[in-house]
Design a protein around this motif. Structure first.
Motif, PDB file in Angstrom:
ATOM      1  N   ASN A 205      70.511 -45.180-118.920  1.00 55.49           N
ATOM      2  CA  ASN A 205      70.918 -43.859-118.441  1.00 55.49           C
ATOM      3  C   ASN A 205      70.214 -43.442-117.155  1.00 55.49           C
ATOM      4  N   THR A 206      69.229 -44.208-116.723  1.00 56.88           N
ATOM      5  CA  THR A 206      68.469 -43.805-115.536  1.00 56.88           C
ATOM      6  C   THR A 206      68.611 -44.757-114.360  1.00 56.88           C
ATOM      7  N   VAL A 207      69.106 -45.962-114.590  1.00 60.24           N
ATOM      8  CA  VAL A 207      69.170 -46.944-113.513  1.00 60.24           C
ATOM      9  C   VAL A 207      70.258 -46.552-112.508  1.00 60.24           C
ATOM     10  N   PRO A 208      69.997 -46.685-111.190  1.00 58.37           N
ATOM     11  CA  PRO A 208      70.994 -46.308-110.175  1.00 58.37           C
ATOM     12  C   PRO A 208      71.987 -47.431-109.901  1.00 58.37           C
ATOM     13  N   PHE A 209      73.223 -47.046-109.536  1.00 52.10           N
ATOM     14  CA  PHE A 209      74.289 -48.020-109.278  1.00 52.10           C
ATOM     15  C   PHE A 209      75.033 -47.747-107.965  1.00 52.10           C
ATOM     16  N   LEU A 210      74.385 -47.140-106.983  1.00 55.33           N
ATOM     17  CA  LEU A 210      75.025 -46.816-105.704  1.00 55.33           C
ATOM     18  C   LEU A 210      76.084 -45.724-105.874  1.00 55.33           C
ATOM     19  N   TYR A 211      76.592 -45.235-104.752  1.00 62.52           N
ATOM     20  CA  TYR A 211      77.635 -44.207-104.702  1.00 62.52           C
ATOM     21  C   TYR A 211      77.272 -42.976-105.536  1.00 62.52           C
ATOM     22  N   ASN A 212      75.992 -42.651-105.550  1.00 64.49           N
ATOM     23  CA  ASN A 212      75.499 -41.482-106.281  1.00 64.49           C
ATOM     24  C   ASN A 212      75.824 -41.556-107.770  1.00 64.49           C
ATOM     25  N   CYS A 236      80.664 -55.445-117.910  1.00 66.22           N
ATOM     26  CA  CYS A 236      79.238 -55.302-118.219  1.00 66.22           C
ATOM     27  C   CYS A 236      78.410 -56.299-117.420  1.00 66.22           C
ATOM     28  N   ALA A 237      78.885 -57.531-117.313  1.00 68.68           N
ATOM     29  CA  ALA A 237      78.165 -58.544-116.546  1.00 68.68           C
ATOM     30  C   ALA A 237      78.096 -58.167-115.071  1.00 68.68           C
ATOM     31  N   THR A 238      79.145 -57.548-114.559  1.00 69.59           N
ATOM     32  CA  THR A 238      79.150 -57.113-113.158  1.00 69.59           C
ATOM     33  C   THR A 238      78.096 -56.048-112.917  1.00 69.59           C
ATOM     34  N   LEU A 239      78.030 -55.066-113.794  1.00 70.68           N
ATOM     35  CA  LEU A 239      77.051 -53.991-113.628  1.00 70.68           C
ATOM     36  C   LEU A 239      75.626 -54.490-113.807  1.00 70.68           C
ATOM     37  N   VAL A 240      75.389 -55.335-114.790  1.00 68.51           N
ATOM     38  CA  VAL A 240      74.048 -55.885-114.978  1.00 68.51           C
ATOM     39  C   VAL A 240      73.661 -56.741-113.772  1.00 68.51           C
ATOM     40  N   GLY A 241      74.626 -57.459-113.203  1.00 69.50           N
ATOM     41  CA  GLY A 241      74.343 -58.249-112.013  1.00 69.50           C
ATOM     42  C   GLY A 241      73.881 -57.412-110.845  1.00 69.50           C
ATOM     43  N   MET A 242      74.348 -56.171-110.757  1.00 70.46           N
ATOM     44  CA  MET A 242      73.945 -55.289-109.662  1.00 70.46           C
ATOM     45  C   MET A 242      72.484 -54.873-109.756  1.00 70.46           C
ATOM     46  N   LEU A 243      71.888 -54.957-110.940  1.00 66.63           N
ATOM     47  CA  LEU A 243      70.527 -54.462-111.120  1.00 66.63           C
ATOM     48  C   LEU A 243      69.518 -55.243-110.284  1.00 66.63           C
ATOM     49  N   LYS A 244      69.816 -56.495-109.964  1.00 67.40           N
ATOM     50  CA  LYS A 244      68.885 -57.288-109.173  1.00 67.40           C
ATOM     51  C   LYS A 244      68.774 -56.754-107.746  1.00 67.40           C
ATOM     52  N   SER A 247      72.842 -53.248-103.346  1.00 65.27           N
ATOM     53  CA  SER A 247      73.638 -53.431-102.134  1.00 65.27           C
ATOM     54  C   SER A 247      74.117 -54.869-101.988  1.00 65.27           C
ATOM     55  N   THR A 248      73.234 -55.811-102.270  1.00 66.01           N
ATOM     56  CA  THR A 248      73.600 -57.224-102.118  1.00 66.01           C
ATOM     57  C   THR A 248      74.746 -57.608-103.032  1.00 66.01           C
ATOM     58  N   TYR A 249      74.726 -57.100-104.253  1.00 64.36           N
ATOM     59  CA  TYR A 249      75.745 -57.465-105.237  1.00 64.36           C
ATOM     60  C   TYR A 249      76.727 -56.313-105.504  1.00 64.36           C
ATOM     61  N   ASN A 250      76.966 -55.517-104.486  1.00 65.43           N
ATOM     62  CA  ASN A 250      77.949 -54.435-104.565  1.00 65.43           C
ATOM     63  C   ASN A 250      79.347 -55.042-104.682  1.00 65.43           C
ATOM     64  N   PRO A 251      80.052 -54.853-105.785  1.00 61.69           N
ATOM     65  CA  PRO A 251      81.366 -55.487-105.960  1.00 61.69           C
ATOM     66  C   PRO A 251      82.446 -54.931-105.035  1.00 61.69           C
ATOM     67  N   VAL A 252      82.172 -53.801-104.390  1.00 57.44           N
ATOM     68  CA  VAL A 252      83.149 -53.225-103.464  1.00 57.44           C
ATOM     69  C   VAL A 252      82.993 -53.834-102.073  1.00 57.44           C
ATOM     70  N   LEU A 253      81.763 -53.894-101.577  1.00 55.43           N
ATOM     71  CA  LEU A 253      81.520 -54.380-100.218  1.00 55.43           C
ATOM     72  C   LEU A 253      81.233 -55.879-100.170  1.00 55.43           C
ATOM     73  N   ASN A 254      80.674 -56.428-101.242  1.00 52.84           N
ATOM     74  CA  ASN A 254      80.335 -57.856-101.281  1.00 52.84           C
ATOM     75  C   ASN A 254      80.918 -58.500-102.535  1.00 52.84           C
ATOM     76  N   PRO A 255      82.244 -58.583-102.636  1.00 56.42           N
ATOM     77  CA  PRO A 255      82.862 -59.072-103.885  1.00 56.42           C
ATOM     78  C   PRO A 255      82.514 -60.525-104.213  1.00 56.42           C
ATOM     79  N   GLU A 256      82.344 -61.405-103.188  1.00 54.37           N
ATOM     80  CA  GLU A 256      82.045 -62.810-103.473  1.00 54.37           C
ATOM     81  C   GLU A 256      80.648 -62.962-104.067  1.00 54.37           C
ATOM     82  N   ARG A 257      79.678 -62.274-103.460  1.00 57.07           N
ATOM     83  CA  ARG A 257      78.317 -62.320-104.007  1.00 57.07           C
ATOM     84  C   ARG A 257      78.278 -61.709-105.399  1.00 57.07           C
ATOM     85  N   ALA A 258      78.987 -60.593-105.568  1.00 56.30           N
ATOM     86  CA  ALA A 258      79.015 -59.931-106.878  1.00 56.30           C
ATOM     87  C   ALA A 258      79.623 -60.844-107.931  1.00 56.30           C
ATOM     88  N   LEU A 259      80.653 -61.621-107.539  1.00 55.76           N
ATOM     89  CA  LEU A 259      81.283 -62.543-108.477  1.00 55.76           C
ATOM     90  C   LEU A 259      80.315 -63.643-108.889  1.00 55.76           C
TER      91      LEU A 259
END
Length: 735
Positions: A205-212, A236-244, A247-259
């Motif tokens: 409930n406290t971890v940030p995920f970009l876009y406010n 769920c795997a996509t969101l957990v992947g963003m925790l690392k 910005s680097t694993y933003n599925p909107v701006l960096n879909p290949e890295r996020a994948l």
């Protein structure tokens, strides 16, 4: 051998020593001296020296850790941090106006989060989560060895990451030994207070995920348009992947890295038995699907009021040891929820009507066309114009290119020609603010036209001139000749006030002069009362923050002020000349209802003699009965005992109207944020732009009996007519 390994040991210790951030001067000195002595022994290592050093270093390290313990968050703070307890802002009639949340987050329980989210998180970030007590010593040792050899790796558990998320300022994020120790100590405290499920719930409930978007619930809505309990394995795997790295694993701006990162998370889930057999190969081939929908917190019922209140409440909480985001404060305000809704409706209704007129006056064929000098000025102020000039284009070429872009022209025109308004209502009997609307739409324009905007008040300032005269013994029946005057100002300049009507050359009573808002009469009266005196009176009555220039033209409202100040000053008139500081809060309670603080109305200060205030109210009754504010009676049919004043500034830049009722004083300003944009001579007048906002508001308030139709200013006074032979005339020399 000892010399060879001693040299390597000295090198590594020197690196660690450089990373230590001293917490206190004394503690830093002790640690550095101890390390210095230990390193000194290693310059010429012996078997005994190395043994003593190896024994001393852990003891020194332990002392350093103990010194850090009191500098980490306390157990009490950690207990309060787990669940959001934002301050609740409550209206005078018991309705919720706002919650003061620190970020855009909606707290959900662990049961309301997809179990795939928990599986992905533990498999990727902390596979021994249920086995350790805040620190995974095996993983920490492995990370330390890799870091010691130059391959820096992270070894933080979920609990340690939570410590950083909850206390970023206290712990910090610098890659230093001190930060890691603070993080570890705080993690141990968290584990002592919370269960494992509570830790997971708090983390998610406290971890940030970009876009406010803060917390998994807002992340699910932002990236996938659903709630956290509806997330599937891939999401769920996509969101957990963003925790690392968000910005680097933003599925909107960096879909290949996020994948790639998503598939890494799926691989970890498969490795640790969180996926069914043979599903990983199928899942990792699935495409990345994101449905971005930015989440914005909906504004409360009185967003501009709440924004001002938040600043005040933060200061109060800091002085008294409270946290407005965590302590569950209940703030009882003065705002009446019903009146606030009426004010919001009145502002929306009138500004929508005026916007149609503005759109007709300012479109791509009239005001907002590239050949208009003013619109060209607006174009030169844009980033697009500056970019064109930086690229080497001439002024005319840049204007021509931008003018041929209809999207640019429409957007600039809309920005400049949005009708704006401010409205505030105050109870004159106690100073309570009952309604506050700072703009048409807080989401589009958070700028507050009640508290922040300073605009020329125009003729709404005139009552201060007449109030000063009545305080000096003048009577409403006293007269001044309506004639042209030339009033000297600084240097050789002269000020020649004018009216829409030519001068009659005949005496005019002060009552008529104020009712019909005559500038020439008011200017002459100002000369008698003196600008300095009128400015002092206005400040005493409520215009206490904006500077007032004591010049003759001040009589016609040339010094910018705020709407809140003007309505406060009119409340002084309605309160028999006694000033009361506007009040926003009546009391503050804790979550259990215990009163923490009460805020009574400040003792009144007599700014204007009561008799003069009563006379002024009586004269201003004529403004709405037969003068410039007659629309209150004729258009809105208001028959209550009210008095008020219209105001219109030069070139119809600002439109004002303020109305006084014994139980409520309300005022409105209408105009454009850029003062060069106007509605013209007819619609720019205060009687046609601002008066309808106030009129519609009072009509609703009286019909619903939120304020009393029958109450009158007390005592009711109306001076008797003065015998013509005894009537005084103010005669002035020709300037």
């Amino acid at each position: 051998m000892y010399r060879r390994y001693g040299s390597l040991f000295r090198e590594r210790c020197a690196q660690w020593l450089g990373r230590i951030q001293p917490l206190t001067a004394a503690g830093s000195t002790i640690v550095r001296l101890a390390f210095g002595r230990a390193l000194g022994r290693l310059r010429r290592p012996t078997r005994r020296g190395i043994v003593l050093t190896l024994v001393a270093l852990p003891a020194i390290f332990l002392l350093y850790v103990l010194a850090l313990v009191p500098l980490t968050p306390s157990i009490g703070n950690i207990r309060k941090a787990r669940v959001d307890q934002p301050a609740l802002i409550v209206s005078a009639d018991g309705k919720l106006l706002e919650q003061f949340k620190p970020v855009n987050r909606e707290w959900v329980s662990l049961r309301q989060i997809s179990p795939y989210m928990v599986d992905a998180l533990i498999a990727t970030e902390d596979r021994r989560f249920y086995e350790h007590h805040g620190i995974d010593w095996t993983r920490t040792a492995s990370a330390a060895l890799h870091t010691f050899s130059g391959d820096r790796q992270g070894g933080s558990t979920i609990t340690q990451q939570l410590a950083r998320n909850l206390y970023p300022d206290e712990i910090g994020r610098a890659p230093t030994l001190t930060r890691k120790l603070r993080e570890a100590i705080t993690a141990l405290k968290i584990e002592a207070v919370y269960s494992k499920d509570q830790i997971l719930e708090t983390y998610l409930n406290t971890v940030p995920f970009l876009y406010n978007a803060y917390g998994v619930e807002m992340a699910a809505r932002t990236y996938f348009g659903k709630s956290a309990n509806q997330l599937d394995i891939l999401e769920c795997a996509t969101l957990v992947g963003m925790l690392k790295a968000n910005s680097t694993y933003n599925p909107v701006l960096n879909p290949e890295r996020a994948l790639q990162r998503r598939n890494t998370v799926l691989g970890q889930m498969d490795k640790y038995g969180k996926l069914k057999p043979d599903t990983y190969a199928w899942l990792k081939r699935q495409p990345m699907r994101v449905d971005l929908a930015l989440q914005t917190a909906p504004p409360g019922a009185a967003p501009h009021f709440s924004a001002q209140l938040r600043k005040w409440l933060i200061a109060w909480a800091d002085r008294n040891g409270y946290n407005i985001y965590a302590d569950g404060l209940v703030v009882r305000t003065t705002v009446d929820y019903r009146l606030q809704a009426m004010a919001t409706q009145a502002v929306a209704w009138q500004t929508s009507q005026l916007q149609w007129i503005a759109n007709d006056a300012w479109n791509e064929r009239t005001g907002c066309w590239p050949g208009n000098d003013l619109f060209q000025t607006f174009m030169r102020q844009t980033a697009e114009y500056r970019a064109a000039r930086d690229a080497g284009q001439s002024d005319q070429a840049a204007l021509r290119k931008l003018g041929m872009n209809p999207t640019f022209v429409r957007a600039l025109c809309r920005t400049k020609t949005q009708v704006q308004a401010g409205f505030v209502a105050i109870d004159p009997r106690n100073g309570d603010i009952k309604a506050w609307v700072g703009s048409r739409d807080f989401g589009e324009v958070p700028f507050d036209h009640v508290q922040q905007a300073r605009r020329q008040p125009g003729s709404t300032f005139k009552p201060f001139v007449y109030g000063a005269a009545f305080a000096d013994g003048a009577q409403p029946g006293d007269t001044i000749v309506d004639r042209n005057v030339a009033i000297p100002v600084s240097g050789q300049a002269e000020w020649r006030p004018t009216d829409a009507e030519p001068p009659t050359g005949r005496p005019m009573t002060l009552r008529d002069a104020l009712a019909y808002s005559r500038n020439r009469i008011t200017a002459q009266l100002m000369q008698k009362e003196r600008p300095e005196k009128v400015a002092r009176l206005a400040r005493a009555m409520g215009v206490r923050e904006s500077p007032l220039e004591p010049v003759p033209s001040l009589a016609l409202g040339t010094s910018p002020v705020t709407l809140k100040e003007m309505v406060s000053a009119y409340s002084t008139i309605a309160n028999r000349g006694a000033y009361l500081e506007p009040r926003m809060v009546t009391r503050i309670e804790n979550r259990d209802g215990k009163v923490l603080a009460e805020f009574a109305s400040v003792s009144p200060v007599q700014a204007l003699p009561a008799a003069a205030a009563q006379t002024l109210v009586d004269v201003m009754r004529d403004v709405v009965s037969r003068g410039t504010g007659a629309g209150i009676r004729t258009r809105f049919g208001i028959r209550a005992d009210v008095a008020g004043k219209t105001g219109t500034t030069q070139d119809n830049t600002d439109s004002w109207f303020i109305l006084m009722h014994p139980q409520l004083v309300a005022g409105a300003w209408v105009g454009f944020d850029d003062g060069r944009v106007t509605l013209g001579n007819y619609w720019g007048e205060g009687a046609r732009s601002a008066l309808p906002v106030v009129g519609a508001f009072y009509d609703m308030a009286l019909r619903t009996r939120v304020i009393d139709q029958d109450v009158r200013f007390s005592p009711e006074t109306r001076p008797r007519a003065v015998n013509a032979r005894k009537q005084r005339h103010f005669l002035f020399w020709r300037f």
